[in-house]
Design a protein around this motif. Sequence first.
Motif, mmCIF file in Angstrom:
data_model
loop_
_atom_site.group_PDB
_atom_site.id
_atom_site.type_symbol
_atom_site.label_atom_id
_atom_site.label_comp_id
_atom_site.label_asym_id
_atom_site.label_seq_id
_atom_site.Cartn_x
_atom_site.Cartn_y
_atom_site.Cartn_z
ATOM 1 N N PHE A 1 2.984 6.160 -20.710
ATOM 2 C CA PHE A 1 1.653 6.382 -19.877
ATOM 3 C C PHE A 1 1.609 7.755 -19.418
ATOM 4 O O PHE A 1 2.687 8.246 -18.577
ATOM 5 N N TRP A 2 0.849 8.586 -19.605
ATOM 6 C CA TRP A 2 0.774 10.098 -19.448
ATOM 7 C C TRP A 2 0.086 10.292 -17.933
ATOM 8 O O TRP A 2 -1.008 9.947 -17.821
ATOM 9 N N SER A 3 0.644 10.913 -17.020
ATOM 10 C CA SER A 3 0.021 11.068 -15.778
ATOM 11 C C SER A 3 0.486 12.411 -15.037
ATOM 12 O O SER A 3 1.463 12.780 -15.659
ATOM 13 N N PRO A 4 -0.127 13.136 -14.161
ATOM 14 C CA PRO A 4 0.419 14.242 -13.611
ATOM 15 C C PRO A 4 1.718 14.081 -12.852
ATOM 16 O O PRO A 4 1.859 12.831 -12.179
ATOM 17 N N PRO A 5 2.193 14.976 -12.561
ATOM 18 C CA PRO A 5 3.566 14.678 -11.841
ATOM 19 C C PRO A 5 3.069 14.300 -10.238
ATOM 20 O O PRO A 5 2.116 14.717 -9.885
ATOM 21 N N GLY A 6 4.189 13.729 -9.771
ATOM 22 C CA GLY A 6 3.780 13.272 -8.133
ATOM 23 C C GLY A 6 4.635 12.242 -8.090
ATOM 24 O O GLY A 6 5.320 11.456 -8.775
ATOM 25 N N GLU B 1 7.344 13.420 6.143
ATOM 26 C CA GLU B 1 7.141 14.454 5.047
ATOM 27 C C GLU B 1 5.473 14.941 5.155
ATOM 28 O O GLU B 1 4.886 13.757 5.242
ATOM 29 N N THR B 2 5.443 15.773 5.034
ATOM 30 C CA THR B 2 3.967 16.167 4.832
ATOM 31 C C THR B 2 3.503 16.032 3.258
ATOM 32 O O THR B 2 4.114 15.972 2.468
ATOM 33 N N ALA B 3 2.137 16.162 2.781
ATOM 34 C CA ALA B 3 1.681 15.503 1.481
ATOM 35 C C ALA B 3 2.011 16.868 0.863
ATOM 36 O O ALA B 3 2.694 16.496 -0.460
ATOM 37 N N THR B 4 2.100 18.150 1.259
ATOM 38 C CA THR B 4 2.458 19.282 0.312
ATOM 39 C C THR B 4 3.916 19.201 0.116
ATOM 40 O O THR B 4 4.529 19.666 -0.781
ATOM 41 N N GLU B 5 4.638 18.967 1.153
ATOM 42 C CA GLU B 5 6.149 18.797 1.078
ATOM 43 C C GLU B 5 6.838 17.614 0.285
ATOM 44 O O GLU B 5 7.588 18.065 -0.732
ATOM 45 N N ALA B 6 5.679 16.696 0.020
ATOM 46 C CA ALA B 6 6.323 15.627 -0.957
ATOM 47 C C ALA B 6 6.039 16.307 -2.253
ATOM 48 O O ALA B 6 6.453 15.850 -3.169
ATOM 49 N N LEU B 7 4.686 16.805 -2.482
ATOM 50 C CA LEU B 7 4.357 17.367 -4.093
ATOM 51 C C LEU B 7 5.383 18.270 -4.428
ATOM 52 O O LEU B 7 5.921 18.179 -5.605
ATOM 53 N N GLU B 8 5.814 18.861 -3.313
ATOM 54 C CA GLU B 8 6.782 20.095 -3.799
ATOM 55 C C GLU B 8 8.259 19.314 -4.304
ATOM 56 O O GLU B 8 8.654 19.633 -5.335
ATOM 57 N N MET C 1 0.760 -1.039 0.062
ATOM 58 C CA MET C 1 -0.086 0.071 0.008
ATOM 59 C C MET C 1 1.021 1.296 -0.032
ATOM 60 O O MET C 1 1.816 1.320 0.828
ATOM 61 N N ARG C 2 0.374 2.055 -0.890
ATOM 62 C CA ARG C 2 1.451 3.534 -1.012
ATOM 63 C C ARG C 2 0.668 4.602 -1.067
ATOM 64 O O ARG C 2 -0.422 4.578 -1.535
ATOM 65 N N LEU C 3 0.981 5.706 -0.428
ATOM 66 C CA LEU C 3 0.426 7.018 -0.673
ATOM 67 C C LEU C 3 1.072 7.872 -1.226
ATOM 68 O O LEU C 3 2.216 7.920 -1.275
ATOM 69 N N ARG C 4 0.480 8.255 -2.333
ATOM 70 C CA ARG C 4 1.103 9.262 -3.336
ATOM 71 C C ARG C 4 0.273 10.456 -3.563
ATOM 72 O O ARG C 4 -0.809 10.709 -3.028
ATOM 73 N N VAL C 5 1.082 11.488 -3.770
ATOM 74 C CA VAL C 5 0.677 12.818 -3.994
ATOM 75 C C VAL C 5 0.907 13.310 -5.382
ATOM 76 O O VAL C 5 1.734 12.756 -6.141
ATOM 77 N N CYS C 6 -0.076 13.840 -6.073
ATOM 78 C CA CYS C 6 -0.191 14.278 -7.592
ATOM 79 C C CYS C 6 -0.506 15.637 -7.738
ATOM 80 O O CYS C 6 -1.492 16.120 -6.775
#
Length: 154
Positions: free
Chosen positions: A29-34, A41-48, A1-6
Amino acid sequence: MRLRVCGICIQNERILLINHSLYGKDTFFWSPPGGGVQFGETATEALEREFLEETGLRVKVGKLLFINEHIEAPLHAVEMFFQIDSFEGTLKTGEDPELSAEGQVIEQVQFLSWDELTQFAPNQLHRIFSMIGSLDGVFHLQNYIPGQNSGLEK
């Protein structure tokens, strides 16, 4: 199980996408960056961090738009999609620091229009694009989008 941010980053009616060769060098395969959130790490820190690694851009992360669950062997991921309010820097094709130089999967980084996206087969795009009829539609996806179990046993 993995938590991802995009991140959903739209400029001039074009969305920023990453072309991955995750499923082999002859496929894309095209997808949004993330990417994955690391411990502490917070979710926003990870996305940055992910945006900087993959695109060379420094971003200002906006509101949480929706959550998508991806269940397809061998991956089970919960993806948090955020709006990108602004960015700065020069767009480039980045790297995944977790992979070797020979094992890199980021093939291309590009802003694409809705018309360009409709030229791809559904399996060549992140599944969120099959749920909308325009780029603006991505901002109308809400809440939780359940994953489609494709053979994973409970």
